[in-house]
Design a protein around this motif. Structure first.
Motif, PDB file in Angstrom:
ATOM      1  N   VAL A   1      -3.599  -3.827   0.064  1.00 45.84           N
ATOM      2  CA  VAL A   1      -4.648  -4.791  -0.312  1.00 45.84           C
ATOM      3  C   VAL A   1      -5.328  -5.363   0.928  1.00 45.84           C
ATOM      4  N   VAL A   2      -4.518  -5.747   1.923  1.00 48.85           N
ATOM      5  CA  VAL A   2      -5.073  -6.358   3.138  1.00 48.85           C
ATOM      6  C   VAL A   2      -5.973  -5.357   3.868  1.00 48.85           C
ATOM      7  N   HIS A   3      -5.506  -4.102   3.941  1.00 45.71           N
ATOM      8  CA  HIS A   3      -6.292  -3.078   4.623  1.00 45.71           C
ATOM      9  C   HIS A   3      -7.603  -2.809   3.865  1.00 45.71           C
ATOM     10  N   VAL A   4      -7.508  -2.757   2.543  1.00 52.28           N
ATOM     11  CA  VAL A   4      -8.705  -2.540   1.717  1.00 52.28           C
ATOM     12  C   VAL A   4      -9.694  -3.696   1.924  1.00 52.28           C
ATOM     13  N   ALA A   5      -9.179  -4.905   1.992  1.00 49.32           N
ATOM     14  CA  ALA A   5     -10.052  -6.076   2.177  1.00 49.32           C
ATOM     15  C   ALA A   5     -10.807  -5.980   3.505  1.00 49.32           C
ATOM     16  N   GLN A   6     -10.107  -5.542   4.562  1.00 51.24           N
ATOM     17  CA  GLN A   6     -10.769  -5.391   5.870  1.00 51.24           C
ATOM     18  C   GLN A   6     -11.893  -4.363   5.790  1.00 51.24           C
ATOM     19  N   LEU A   7     -11.572  -3.249   5.141  1.00 56.97           N
ATOM     20  CA  LEU A   7     -12.549  -2.169   5.019  1.00 56.97           C
ATOM     21  C   LEU A   7     -13.777  -2.621   4.209  1.00 56.97           C
ATOM     22  N   GLN A   8     -13.506  -3.397   3.169  1.00 58.15           N
ATOM     23  CA  GLN A   8     -14.598  -3.887   2.319  1.00 58.15           C
ATOM     24  C   GLN A   8     -15.512  -4.836   3.082  1.00 58.15           C
ATOM     25  N   GLU A   9     -14.921  -5.615   3.970  1.00 57.51           N
ATOM     26  CA  GLU A   9     -15.734  -6.502   4.798  1.00 57.51           C
ATOM     27  C   GLU A   9     -16.617  -5.688   5.739  1.00 57.51           C
ATOM     28  N   GLU A  10     -16.055  -4.613   6.304  1.00 62.74           N
ATOM     29  CA  GLU A  10     -16.840  -3.740   7.188  1.00 62.74           C
ATOM     30  C   GLU A  10     -18.035  -3.143   6.445  1.00 62.74           C
ATOM     31  N   LEU A  11     -17.787  -2.716   5.211  1.00 58.96           N
ATOM     32  CA  LEU A  11     -18.843  -2.067   4.419  1.00 58.96           C
ATOM     33  C   LEU A  11     -19.751  -3.075   3.722  1.00 58.96           C
ATOM     34  N   ASN A  12     -19.328  -4.338   3.675  1.00 67.37           N
ATOM     35  CA  ASN A  12     -19.988  -5.356   2.857  1.00 67.37           C
ATOM     36  C   ASN A  12     -20.139  -4.867   1.422  1.00 67.37           C
TER      37      ASN A  12
ATOM     38  N   ASP B   1     -20.517   2.733  -3.891  1.00 63.10           N
ATOM     39  CA  ASP B   1     -19.191   2.756  -4.516  1.00 63.10           C
ATOM     40  C   ASP B   1     -18.436   4.015  -4.118  1.00 63.10           C
ATOM     41  N   LEU B   2     -19.155   5.125  -4.075  1.00 66.59           N
ATOM     42  CA  LEU B   2     -18.515   6.389  -3.698  1.00 66.59           C
ATOM     43  C   LEU B   2     -18.130   6.388  -2.226  1.00 66.59           C
ATOM     44  N   GLU B   3     -18.931   5.745  -1.393  1.00 65.20           N
ATOM     45  CA  GLU B   3     -18.580   5.637   0.025  1.00 65.20           C
ATOM     46  C   GLU B   3     -17.314   4.796   0.193  1.00 65.20           C
ATOM     47  N   LEU B   4     -17.231   3.695  -0.554  1.00 66.17           N
ATOM     48  CA  LEU B   4     -16.003   2.884  -0.498  1.00 66.17           C
ATOM     49  C   LEU B   4     -14.804   3.728  -0.942  1.00 66.17           C
ATOM     50  N   ALA B   5     -14.966   4.478  -2.019  1.00 69.91           N
ATOM     51  CA  ALA B   5     -13.860   5.322  -2.517  1.00 69.91           C
ATOM     52  C   ALA B   5     -13.426   6.326  -1.445  1.00 69.91           C
TER      53      ALA B   5
ATOM     54  N   ARG C   1     -13.743   6.068   1.771  1.00 69.60           N
ATOM     55  CA  ARG C   1     -13.071   5.340   2.864  1.00 69.60           C
ATOM     56  C   ARG C   1     -11.650   4.950   2.443  1.00 69.60           C
ATOM     57  N   LEU C   2     -11.466   4.594   1.180  1.00 70.88           N
ATOM     58  CA  LEU C   2     -10.114   4.251   0.700  1.00 70.88           C
ATOM     59  C   LEU C   2      -9.213   5.483   0.722  1.00 70.88           C
ATOM     60  N   GLU C   3      -9.759   6.610   0.325  1.00 73.59           N
ATOM     61  CA  GLU C   3      -8.971   7.848   0.347  1.00 73.59           C
ATOM     62  C   GLU C   3      -8.516   8.168   1.769  1.00 73.59           C
ATOM     63  N   ALA C   4      -9.320   7.801   2.747  1.00 73.96           N
ATOM     64  CA  ALA C   4      -8.985   8.093   4.138  1.00 73.96           C
ATOM     65  C   ALA C   4      -7.843   7.209   4.658  1.00 73.96           C
ATOM     66  N   ILE C   5      -7.729   5.978   4.144  1.00 74.15           N
ATOM     67  CA  ILE C   5      -6.671   5.082   4.657  1.00 74.15           C
ATOM     68  C   ILE C   5      -5.409   5.088   3.796  1.00 74.15           C
ATOM     69  N   ALA C   6      -5.532   5.451   2.526  1.00 81.36           N
ATOM     70  CA  ALA C   6      -4.399   5.321   1.590  1.00 81.36           C
ATOM     71  C   ALA C   6      -3.169   6.142   1.993  1.00 81.36           C
ATOM     72  N   PRO C   7      -3.324   7.384   2.480  1.00 84.11           N
ATOM     73  CA  PRO C   7      -2.130   8.180   2.809  1.00 84.11           C
ATOM     74  C   PRO C   7      -1.250   7.516   3.868  1.00 84.11           C
ATOM     75  N   ALA C   8      -1.863   6.807   4.820  1.00 78.44           N
ATOM     76  CA  ALA C   8      -1.080   6.130   5.863  1.00 78.44           C
ATOM     77  C   ALA C   8      -0.199   5.026   5.282  1.00 78.44           C
ATOM     78  N   HIS C   9      -0.502   4.578   4.066  1.00 75.06           N
ATOM     79  CA  HIS C   9       0.301   3.560   3.381  1.00 75.06           C
ATOM     80  C   HIS C   9       1.320   4.202   2.445  1.00 75.06           C
ATOM     81  N   GLY C  10       1.369   5.519   2.427  1.00 75.39           N
ATOM     82  CA  GLY C  10       2.280   6.217   1.520  1.00 75.39           C
ATOM     83  C   GLY C  10       1.809   6.158   0.079  1.00 75.39           C
TER      84      GLY C  10
ATOM     85  N   HIS D   1     -17.464  -4.704  -2.124  1.00 76.90           N
ATOM     86  CA  HIS D   1     -16.173  -5.254  -2.527  1.00 76.90           C
ATOM     87  C   HIS D   1     -15.793  -4.829  -3.945  1.00 76.90           C
ATOM     88  N   ALA D   2     -14.623  -4.215  -4.017  1.00 78.67           N
ATOM     89  CA  ALA D   2     -14.097  -3.795  -5.314  1.00 78.67           C
ATOM     90  C   ALA D   2     -13.292  -4.919  -5.960  1.00 78.67           C
TER      91      ALA D   2
END
Ligand SMILES: C[C@H](O)[C@H](O)[C@H]1CNC2=NC(N)=NC(=O)C2=N1
Length: 101
Positions: A44-55, A84-88, A90-99, A57-58
């Motif tokens: 959640v915290v990582h997603v929030a950071q990314l959402q701020e970068e993209l301006n 929305d697709l760009e956010l998705a 970007r999330l796919e790119a960070i999610a694997p590092a969180h397992g 928010h999901a």
């Protein structure tokens, strides 16, 4: 990136590149499964950071070991756009590092 609503056909075509994501035509969503609650909260915290970068928010629904992400674009009246697709993506790119699965 122009924020224009995508047709259902366009959304479906783009989601073929994003396994795990689905749509009802007005939003896209995916549930990530994590190893436990701390891992889900960290995502959640990582997603929030990314959402701020993209301006962009999901809506985030944190459960015990799951995180559900749902997003559309408010500025076009709650429809799916490339933002929305760009956010998705970007999330796919960070999610694997969180397992996340
Ligand atoms: C002022 C600010 O740029 C807007 O409110 C942004 C912020 N985050 C957003 N997030 C989403 N999902 N849709 C928007 O239209 C949107 N607009």
């Amino acid at each position: 990136m122009a924020a224009e609503p995508l047709s259902r056909q366009e959304i479906d075509a783009r989601l073929r590149e994003l396994p795990g994501w689905s749509t009802d035509g007005d939003r896209i969503t995916r549930t990530y499964a994590l190893a436990g609650h701390p891992q889900a909260a960290a995502l959640v915290v990582h997603v929030a950071q990314l959402q701020e970068e993209l301006n962009h928010h999901a809506d985030l629904l944190l459960s015990y070991d799951k995180l559900t992400v749902t997003v559309n674009t408010h500025s076009v009246g709650g429809k799916v756009t490339d933002l929305d697709l760009e956010l998705a993506r970007r999330l796919e790119a960070i999610a694997p590092a969180h397992g996340a699965r």
